[in-house]
Design a protein around this motif. Structure first.
Motif, mmCIF file in Angstrom:
data_model
loop_
_atom_site.group_PDB
_atom_site.id
_atom_site.type_symbol
_atom_site.label_atom_id
_atom_site.label_comp_id
_atom_site.label_asym_id
_atom_site.label_seq_id
_atom_site.Cartn_x
_atom_site.Cartn_y
_atom_site.Cartn_z
ATOM 1 N N ALA A 14 0.842 -1.193 0.000
ATOM 2 C CA ALA A 14 0.000 0.000 0.000
ATOM 3 C C ALA A 14 0.882 1.250 0.000
ATOM 4 O O ALA A 14 1.898 1.306 0.693
ATOM 5 C CB ALA A 14 -0.914 -0.003 1.216
ATOM 6 N N GLY A 15 0.475 2.226 -0.811
ATOM 7 C CA GLY A 15 1.248 3.440 -0.965
ATOM 8 C C GLY A 15 2.242 3.395 -2.116
ATOM 9 O O GLY A 15 2.809 4.433 -2.491
ATOM 10 N N SER A 62 -12.946 6.943 -7.699
ATOM 11 C CA SER A 62 -12.103 6.255 -6.722
ATOM 12 C C SER A 62 -10.617 6.339 -7.044
ATOM 13 O O SER A 62 -9.787 6.071 -6.171
ATOM 14 C CB SER A 62 -12.517 4.789 -6.617
ATOM 15 N N ARG A 66 -4.878 9.832 -8.339
ATOM 16 C CA ARG A 66 -3.880 8.790 -8.056
ATOM 17 C C ARG A 66 -3.428 8.072 -9.329
ATOM 18 O O ARG A 66 -2.270 7.660 -9.431
ATOM 19 C CB ARG A 66 -4.458 7.758 -7.088
ATOM 20 N N SER A 84 0.046 5.787 -5.142
ATOM 21 C CA SER A 84 -0.675 5.746 -3.858
ATOM 22 C C SER A 84 -1.672 4.597 -3.831
ATOM 23 O O SER A 84 -2.842 4.759 -3.467
ATOM 24 C CB SER A 84 -1.395 7.079 -3.615
ATOM 25 N N LEU A 85 -1.212 3.444 -4.206
ATOM 26 C CA LEU A 85 -2.105 2.286 -4.309
ATOM 27 C C LEU A 85 -2.658 1.881 -2.958
ATOM 28 O O LEU A 85 -1.985 2.001 -1.924
ATOM 29 C CB LEU A 85 -1.386 1.118 -4.968
ATOM 30 N N LYS A 86 -3.900 1.412 -2.985
ATOM 31 C CA LYS A 86 -4.608 0.984 -1.786
ATOM 32 C C LYS A 86 -4.998 -0.489 -1.931
ATOM 33 O O LYS A 86 -5.149 -0.986 -3.062
ATOM 34 C CB LYS A 86 -5.868 1.824 -1.608
ATOM 35 N N PRO A 87 -5.202 -1.182 -0.828
ATOM 36 C CA PRO A 87 -5.635 -2.582 -0.919
ATOM 37 C C PRO A 87 -6.906 -2.752 -1.764
ATOM 38 O O PRO A 87 -7.051 -3.762 -2.458
ATOM 39 C CB PRO A 87 -5.872 -2.981 0.543
ATOM 40 N N GLU A 88 -7.784 -1.761 -1.728
ATOM 41 C CA GLU A 88 -9.022 -1.863 -2.514
ATOM 42 C C GLU A 88 -8.794 -1.707 -4.017
ATOM 43 O O GLU A 88 -9.731 -1.886 -4.804
ATOM 44 C CB GLU A 88 -10.061 -0.844 -2.039
ATOM 45 N N ASP A 89 -7.575 -1.390 -4.430
ATOM 46 C CA ASP A 89 -7.244 -1.372 -5.859
ATOM 47 C C ASP A 89 -6.912 -2.769 -6.381
ATOM 48 O O ASP A 89 -6.723 -2.951 -7.594
ATOM 49 C CB ASP A 89 -6.053 -0.444 -6.122
ATOM 50 N N VAL A 114 -2.442 -5.368 -4.011
ATOM 51 C CA VAL A 114 -1.894 -4.363 -3.110
ATOM 52 C C VAL A 114 -2.042 -4.879 -1.687
ATOM 53 O O VAL A 114 -3.162 -5.106 -1.211
ATOM 54 C CB VAL A 114 -2.609 -3.017 -3.267
ATOM 55 N N SER A 116 -1.630 -4.685 2.458
ATOM 56 C CA SER A 116 -1.749 -3.632 3.489
ATOM 57 C C SER A 116 -0.597 -3.686 4.477
ATOM 58 O O SER A 116 0.210 -4.588 4.467
ATOM 59 C CB SER A 116 -3.079 -3.785 4.222
#
Length: 116
Positions: A14-15, A62, A66, A84-89, A114, A116
């Motif tokens: 993440a990130g 969403s 980013r 800035s990737l997130k787990p929900e990506d 991704v 966490s």
């Protein structure tokens, strides 16, 4: 016949960042609208970003701010820069080509995970 080949997926924290590429065969690329979609397990496929033949872009809410979609017509390639990737990506990301006559072609997909 159009063939699309995605690459660039993988596992990232993440990130972090990834850049996806989609290379297209055929001579219609410069006239085509291109898009990236994604599909997470148990969810419907959704539009992430699109770019017209003229370079206009649109993004899902969403990912605004980013992700960046771009194209290189000389290389018949469309890119998706993901920051800035997130787990929900986490999803399988697909490239789509829409010809001026309305035909649609899909790539085979590339997995983005991704952690966490």
């Amino acid at each position: 016949q159009v063939r699309l080949v995605e690459s660039g997926g993988g596992l990232v924290q993440a990130g972090g960042s990834l850049r996806l590429s989609c290379a297209a065969s055929g001579s219609t690329f410069s006239l085509a609208a291109m898009a990236w979609y994604r599909q997470a397990p148990g969810k419907q496929r959704e539009l992430v970003a699109g770019i017209t033949s003229g370079g206009s872009t649109n993004y899902a809410d969403s990912v605004k701010g980013r992700f960046t979609i771009s194209r290189d017509n000389a290389k018949n390639t469309v890119y998706l820069q993901m920051n800035s990737l997130k787990p929900e990506d986490t999803a399988v990301y697909y490239c789509k080509l829409n010809t001026p006559r309305g035909y649609a072609y899909w790539g085979q997909g590339t997995q983005v995970t991704v952690s966490s």
